[in-house]
Design a protein around this motif. Structure first.
Motif, short mmCIF file in Angstrom:
data_model
loop_
_atom_site.label_atom_id
_atom_site.label_comp_id
_atom_site.label_asym_id
_atom_site.label_seq_id
_atom_site.Cartn_x
_atom_site.Cartn_y
_atom_site.Cartn_z
N LEU A 1 -73.67 8.50 -33.72
CA LEU A 1 -72.63 9.53 -33.72
C LEU A 1 -73.26 10.92 -33.61
N ALA A 2 -74.33 11.14 -34.37
CA ALA A 2 -75.03 12.42 -34.30
C ALA A 2 -75.66 12.63 -32.92
N ILE A 3 -76.22 11.57 -32.35
CA ILE A 3 -76.85 11.67 -31.03
C ILE A 3 -75.84 12.09 -29.96
N VAL A 4 -74.66 11.47 -29.97
CA VAL A 4 -73.68 11.78 -28.93
C VAL A 4 -73.02 13.14 -29.17
N LEU A 5 -73.11 13.65 -30.40
CA LEU A 5 -72.58 14.98 -30.68
C LEU A 5 -73.55 16.08 -30.27
N LEU A 6 -74.83 15.75 -30.12
CA LEU A 6 -75.83 16.76 -29.78
C LEU A 6 -75.56 17.45 -28.44
N PRO A 7 -75.16 16.72 -27.38
CA PRO A 7 -74.83 17.45 -26.13
C PRO A 7 -73.71 18.46 -26.33
N LEU A 8 -72.68 18.10 -27.12
CA LEU A 8 -71.60 19.05 -27.42
C LEU A 8 -72.14 20.23 -28.20
N ALA A 9 -72.97 19.95 -29.21
CA ALA A 9 -73.54 21.03 -30.01
C ALA A 9 -74.41 21.94 -29.16
N THR A 10 -75.11 21.34 -28.20
CA THR A 10 -75.94 22.13 -27.28
C THR A 10 -75.08 23.05 -26.42
N ALA A 11 -73.96 22.53 -25.92
CA ALA A 11 -73.06 23.34 -25.11
C ALA A 11 -72.48 24.49 -25.92
N MET B 1 -78.89 11.87 -23.41
CA MET B 1 -79.87 12.73 -22.75
C MET B 1 -79.40 13.12 -21.36
N THR B 2 -78.74 12.18 -20.68
CA THR B 2 -78.23 12.47 -19.34
C THR B 2 -77.09 13.48 -19.39
N LEU B 3 -76.24 13.37 -20.39
CA LEU B 3 -75.09 14.27 -20.51
C LEU B 3 -75.50 15.72 -20.75
N LEU B 4 -76.73 15.91 -21.26
CA LEU B 4 -77.18 17.27 -21.53
C LEU B 4 -77.22 18.13 -20.27
N VAL B 5 -77.39 17.51 -19.13
CA VAL B 5 -77.54 18.29 -17.90
C VAL B 5 -76.19 18.71 -17.31
N LEU B 6 -75.10 18.12 -17.78
CA LEU B 6 -73.79 18.41 -17.19
C LEU B 6 -73.40 19.89 -17.29
N PRO B 7 -73.61 20.55 -18.46
CA PRO B 7 -73.29 21.98 -18.49
C PRO B 7 -74.10 22.79 -17.48
N LEU B 8 -75.35 22.38 -17.22
CA LEU B 8 -76.16 23.09 -16.23
C LEU B 8 -75.61 22.85 -14.82
N ALA B 9 -75.12 21.64 -14.57
CA ALA B 9 -74.52 21.36 -13.27
C ALA B 9 -73.27 22.21 -13.05
N ASP B 10 -72.50 22.41 -14.13
CA ASP B 10 -71.32 23.27 -14.04
C ASP B 10 -71.71 24.71 -13.75
N LEU B 11 -72.80 25.15 -14.39
CA LEU B 11 -73.28 26.51 -14.15
C LEU B 11 -73.70 26.69 -12.69
#
Length: 207
Positions: free
Chosen positions: A99-109, A28-38
């Motif tokens: 495995l699916a949970i940790v792939l979701l941030p990548l799939a979101t990006a 859940m925390t990793l989800l925000v990283l693409p927004l931080a890059d933006l």
């Protein structure tokens, strides 16, 4: 010489749940990283409205995936509240779930990038794997009743097929996405259907 049966303790179950909670929290925390890059790449946008408008796809993807992971964790929490033990199958299904949970941030990006084809389909598949693993974990309580708490209501709840409607909705969303890829993430709205339908069926059966 026969090998001793592996030890399955309540402490082991607690460690399994705690480890799962930790991985979900990190995802859940990793989800925000693409927004931080933006935010670091913003140029010439002076108002909050401009930022939101320009990056609406990424923001929507973030909120959807944050909510999705939260719902998956909540369902996992509710399922594991019924168990007092675990088996090897549950352990392996947790591997698939995480495995699916940790792939979701990548799939979101990926779905936030309009240049990546079939990203929405990949997102739906990852989500289906997570939900399918939860269903599998829940069904272990039916296959081995000794694993669940001694409560008739719990046994009856696990004996049902909760989650199958969600899998069907995901299958429909995947089919629509494959046929009409230009729709983007809109087919995920199919996920809003199973809850109300199950509530209606429960009331009808109760009546």
């Amino acid at each position: 010489m026969p090998h001793p049966a592996p030890l399955r303790t309540e402490d082991g179950l607690k460690r399994l749940v705690a480890f799962t909670d930790a991985v979900v929290a990190i995802a859940m925390t990793l989800l925000v990283l693409p927004l931080a890059d933006l935010a670091a790449e913003l140029r010439g946008q002076k108002s909050l409205g401009e930022v939101i408008s320009t990056n609406s796809a990424a923001l929507v993807g973030f909120f959807i995936s944050f909510a999705v992971i939260w719902i998956l964790w909540r369902n996992h929490h509710q399922i594991m509240e019924n168990f007092r033990g675990y088996n090897a199958t549950m352990l392996n299904l947790h591997f698939v779930f995480l495995l699916a949970i940790v792939l979701l941030p990548l799939a979101t990006a990926l779905i936030s990038n309009e240049h990546v084809h079939w990203a929405d389909a990949a997102y739906i598949v990852v989500l289906g794997i997570a939900i399918g693993s939860l269903i599998g974990i829940s069904r272990q309580g039916v296959r081995d009743p000794d694993l669940v708490v001694d409560d008739e209501q719990v046994r009856h709840s696990l004996a049902g097929w909760a989650g199958i409607g969600t899998i069907a909705a995901l299958a429909a969303a995947l089919l629509v996405t494959l046929l009409f890829p230009s729709l983007g993430s809109w087919p995920l709205l199919f996920l809003a259907l199973p809850g109300p339908l199950e509530a209606i069926l429960t009331r009808v059966r109760g009546g």
